[in-house]
Design a protein around this motif. Structure first.
Motif, PDB file in Angstrom:
ATOM      1  N   GLY A   1      15.981 -10.434 -20.153  1.00 24.87           N
ATOM      2  CA  GLY A   1      15.717 -10.839 -18.659  1.00 24.87           C
ATOM      3  C   GLY A   1      15.210 -12.461 -18.672  1.00 24.87           C
ATOM      4  O   GLY A   1      15.953 -13.196 -18.370  1.00 24.87           O
ATOM      5  N   LEU A   2      14.022 -12.546 -19.300  1.00 23.52           N
ATOM      6  CA  LEU A   2      13.394 -13.788 -19.265  1.00 23.52           C
ATOM      7  C   LEU A   2      13.790 -14.566 -20.339  1.00 23.52           C
ATOM      8  O   LEU A   2      14.146 -15.946 -20.141  1.00 23.52           O
ATOM      9  CB  LEU A   2      11.907 -13.586 -19.406  1.00 23.52           C
ATOM     10  CG  LEU A   2      11.083 -13.208 -18.304  1.00 23.52           C
ATOM     11  CD1 LEU A   2       9.342 -13.209 -18.559  1.00 23.52           C
ATOM     12  CD2 LEU A   2      11.462 -14.031 -17.027  1.00 23.52           C
ATOM     13  N   SER A   3      14.389 -14.045 -21.139  1.00 23.36           N
ATOM     14  CA  SER A   3      15.102 -14.726 -22.407  1.00 23.36           C
ATOM     15  C   SER A   3      16.478 -14.343 -22.726  1.00 23.36           C
ATOM     16  O   SER A   3      16.816 -13.250 -22.353  1.00 23.36           O
ATOM     17  CB  SER A   3      14.106 -14.710 -23.792  1.00 23.36           C
ATOM     18  OG  SER A   3      14.255 -13.550 -24.230  1.00 23.36           O
TER      19      SER A   3
ATOM     20  N   GLN B   1      13.843   6.364 -22.547  1.00 23.63           N
ATOM     21  CA  GLN B   1      13.570   5.221 -23.465  1.00 23.63           C
ATOM     22  C   GLN B   1      13.792   4.087 -22.741  1.00 23.63           C
ATOM     23  O   GLN B   1      12.885   3.034 -22.967  1.00 23.63           O
ATOM     24  CB  GLN B   1      14.570   5.425 -24.430  1.00 23.63           C
ATOM     25  CG  GLN B   1      14.416   6.590 -25.491  1.00 23.63           C
ATOM     26  CD  GLN B   1      12.935   6.667 -26.058  1.00 23.63           C
ATOM     27  OE1 GLN B   1      12.540   5.460 -26.170  1.00 23.63           O
ATOM     28  NE2 GLN B   1      12.961   7.704 -26.815  1.00 23.63           N
ATOM     29  N   ILE B   2      14.604   3.785 -21.643  1.00 20.86           N
ATOM     30  CA  ILE B   2      14.772   2.491 -20.913  1.00 20.86           C
ATOM     31  C   ILE B   2      13.618   2.146 -20.148  1.00 20.86           C
ATOM     32  O   ILE B   2      13.135   1.229 -20.305  1.00 20.86           O
ATOM     33  CB  ILE B   2      16.240   2.825 -20.096  1.00 20.86           C
ATOM     34  CG1 ILE B   2      17.313   2.852 -21.031  1.00 20.86           C
ATOM     35  CG2 ILE B   2      16.239   1.760 -19.163  1.00 20.86           C
ATOM     36  CD1 ILE B   2      18.753   3.086 -20.175  1.00 20.86           C
TER      37      ILE B   2
ATOM     38  N   ILE C   1      23.667  -1.299 -16.985  1.00 23.61           N
ATOM     39  CA  ILE C   1      23.606  -2.729 -17.790  1.00 23.61           C
ATOM     40  C   ILE C   1      23.173  -2.232 -19.235  1.00 23.61           C
ATOM     41  O   ILE C   1      23.726  -2.511 -20.399  1.00 23.61           O
ATOM     42  CB  ILE C   1      22.778  -3.661 -17.300  1.00 23.61           C
ATOM     43  CG1 ILE C   1      23.314  -4.280 -15.838  1.00 23.61           C
ATOM     44  CG2 ILE C   1      22.469  -4.922 -18.328  1.00 23.61           C
ATOM     45  CD1 ILE C   1      22.583  -5.178 -15.148  1.00 23.61           C
ATOM     46  N   VAL C   2      22.199  -1.741 -19.466  1.00 20.73           N
ATOM     47  CA  VAL C   2      21.474  -1.336 -20.687  1.00 20.73           C
ATOM     48  C   VAL C   2      22.425  -0.347 -21.636  1.00 20.73           C
ATOM     49  O   VAL C   2      22.583  -0.361 -22.725  1.00 20.73           O
ATOM     50  CB  VAL C   2      19.954  -0.708 -20.547  1.00 20.73           C
ATOM     51  CG1 VAL C   2      19.549  -0.409 -22.109  1.00 20.73           C
ATOM     52  CG2 VAL C   2      19.258  -1.730 -20.088  1.00 20.73           C
TER      53      VAL C   2
ATOM     54  N   ILE D   1      12.459  -4.929 -22.386  1.00 21.10           N
ATOM     55  CA  ILE D   1      14.035  -5.314 -21.863  1.00 21.10           C
ATOM     56  C   ILE D   1      13.751  -6.658 -20.983  1.00 21.10           C
ATOM     57  O   ILE D   1      14.569  -7.355 -21.141  1.00 21.10           O
ATOM     58  CB  ILE D   1      14.425  -4.156 -20.983  1.00 21.10           C
ATOM     59  CG1 ILE D   1      14.682  -2.707 -21.953  1.00 21.10           C
ATOM     60  CG2 ILE D   1      15.796  -4.560 -20.477  1.00 21.10           C
ATOM     61  CD1 ILE D   1      15.255  -1.609 -21.286  1.00 21.10           C
ATOM     62  N   TYR D   2      12.695  -6.479 -20.330  1.00 20.96           N
ATOM     63  CA  TYR D   2      12.614  -7.628 -19.375  1.00 20.96           C
ATOM     64  C   TYR D   2      12.300  -8.976 -20.071  1.00 20.96           C
ATOM     65  O   TYR D   2      12.998  -9.976 -19.928  1.00 20.96           O
ATOM     66  CB  TYR D   2      11.475  -7.472 -18.427  1.00 20.96           C
ATOM     67  CG  TYR D   2      10.764  -8.613 -17.735  1.00 20.96           C
ATOM     68  CD1 TYR D   2      11.378  -8.913 -16.724  1.00 20.96           C
ATOM     69  CD2 TYR D   2       9.294  -8.996 -18.005  1.00 20.96           C
ATOM     70  CE1 TYR D   2      11.097 -10.053 -15.723  1.00 20.96           C
ATOM     71  CE2 TYR D   2       8.857 -10.110 -17.264  1.00 20.96           C
ATOM     72  CZ  TYR D   2       9.788 -10.517 -15.970  1.00 20.96           C
ATOM     73  OH  TYR D   2       9.147 -11.574 -15.368  1.00 20.96           O
TER      74      TYR D   2
END
Length: 407
Positions: free
Chosen positions: A376-378, A363-364, A331-332, A371-372
């Motif tokens: 994810g949250l936003s 890096q991910i 995904i990233v 990233i989260y």
């Protein structure tokens, strides 16, 4: 997990906002009084016995300001001391340092490619360096060497260059420049708390008692205030530098930080000269422009990407082994890496935004929390959802992160 992470992010935001507010108050009052003191008319025989005066206009009103070197016949009971702005700025800044760089040491403070430190080691180095800065500076100011202020300021610049190199040798580039700013700001606030205000209180007490104050107290306070005056602008630059990877993600980041202090000197010299009606030194703007051009060149002369390994290690290993990582990796790479890469392919981008790379496993996983929070949250990332990230993909990111952290 959602509530705790979101709450932590909002607490960080609130402390950052407080830090900005108090810094504005401190810098504003400091710049105002410097300009006022330099601009006073001292060639007038004032009936009040004041040392100088100035008339000002602001907000539709006229202000008549006078400065006294001796106490008035009756000391006012509501004497205002300008100190809390400084104290609150440092305290809120240190709280922010703990929230971002200490609690998030593995993400923001430590870069294994620079120095393979444990989080607790990096935090101890941070704390020790801030204490060292004040002790060394204060000792130099009180020594015979410090009696010549020009000589002292040259040595202080050399020390700042050395600290810039040191910080970039032990911390991530982002943390290094931020710490150089904290190092300098600690000296400035300690000047107010431990030297300037105590000396002013001694002078006030002597004046109230009818004694002639020892001139050394005023001389010392003046020296420290002058240092604070010239250090303010570099500190602002360094505190904002973490938003601009061109300033910290370079092989020459320590040299860039050092040159920033010279820019602070040239800019402040111009305004100090203007306030004191000592001429119009246009050369300072030319010097500032030259220094800034050199900084721009240094920022792109070489590119240090930090940890550039394909395999996750250290704290990132937990995220690499968590359930759902292969999906999140894809995904990233598909939605984010076109911009967040060593060589972005998105038109108009020449470097990764804010220095954040997401083009390999290391890096991910290293940027898992960002990233989260951002994707994810936003819906903050991708911006305007230009990469068309789907809700199912955001849910996968949330599940992966919370699974790795036990949420």
């Amino acid at each position: 997990m959602y509530d705790l992470t979101a709450m932590a992010a909002w607490i960080e935001f609130a402390v950052r906002w407080l830090h900005v507010i108090t810094a504005i108050a401190w810098i504003g009052s400091s710049f105002y009084f410097i300009a006022l003191d330099l601009g006073l008319h001292r060639d007038r025989n004032l009936a009040s016995g004041a040392d100088g005066e100035e008339w000002q206009v602001h907000g539709g009103g006229f202000y008549h300001i006078q400065k006294y070197l001796v106490a008035p016949d009756q000391m006012p009971g509501d004497l205002v001391w300008f100190k809390w702005e400084s104290y609150a700025t440092w305290l809120s800044g240190f709280a922010l340092l703990m929230l971002v760089y200490y609690l998030g040491a593995n993400f923001y403070l430590v870069d294994p490619a620079v120095a393979d430190l444990a989080a607790w080691q990096a935090i101890l180095i941070s704390l020790a360096s801030l204490g060292f800065g004040w002790l060394a500076y204060d000792w130099l100011c009180k020594s015979r060497f410090g009696e010549d202020n020009t000589r002292l300021m040259v040595l202080l610049f050399v020390i700042l260059v050395g600290m810039a190199w040191f910080y970039t040798s032990v911390f991530s580039g982002r943390a290094a420049l931020l710490h150089l700013g904290a190092f300098t700001a600690t000296i400035m606030s300690a000047n107010v708390f431990l030297t300037i205000i105590p000396n002013q209180k001694i002078v006030v007490a002597d004046l109230i008692a009818g004694r002639v104050p020892d001139a050394k107290y005023g001389k010392i306070a003046k020296q420290r205030s002058t240092h604070n005056n010239y250090l303010t602008l570099p500190v602002i630059f360094l505190m904002l530098s973490n938003h601009y990877p061109l300033s910290f993600a370079s092989e020459y980041n320590w040299l860039i930080a050092s040159l920033v202090f010279l820019m602070g000197v040239t800019i402040r010299h111009y305004f100090n000269s203007m306030h004191a009606r000592a001429g119009n030194p246009h050369w300072t703007w030319a010097a500032t422009a030259v220094i800034f051009v050199v900084i721009m060149w240094l920022s792109t002369a070489a590119n240090v990407t930090g940890a550039d390994r394909e395999e996750a290690q250290g704290a990132g290993l937990r995220f690499a082994q968590a359930e759902g990582y292969p999906e999140v990796h894809d995904i990233v790479m598909g939605r984010c890496s076109m911009c967040h890469a060593a060589e972005p392919v998105w038109e108009g981008l020449h470097w990764a935004p804010k220095g954040v790379r997401l083009d390999n496993a290391y890096q991910i996983t290293r940027n898992a929390r960002a990233i989260y929070l951002q994707s994810g949250l936003s819906h903050a990332m991708p911006p305007a959802n230009l990469a068309m990230m789907q809700e199912g993909e955001r849910a996968a990111i949330v599940a992966w992160y919370e699974g790795a952290t036990g949420g």
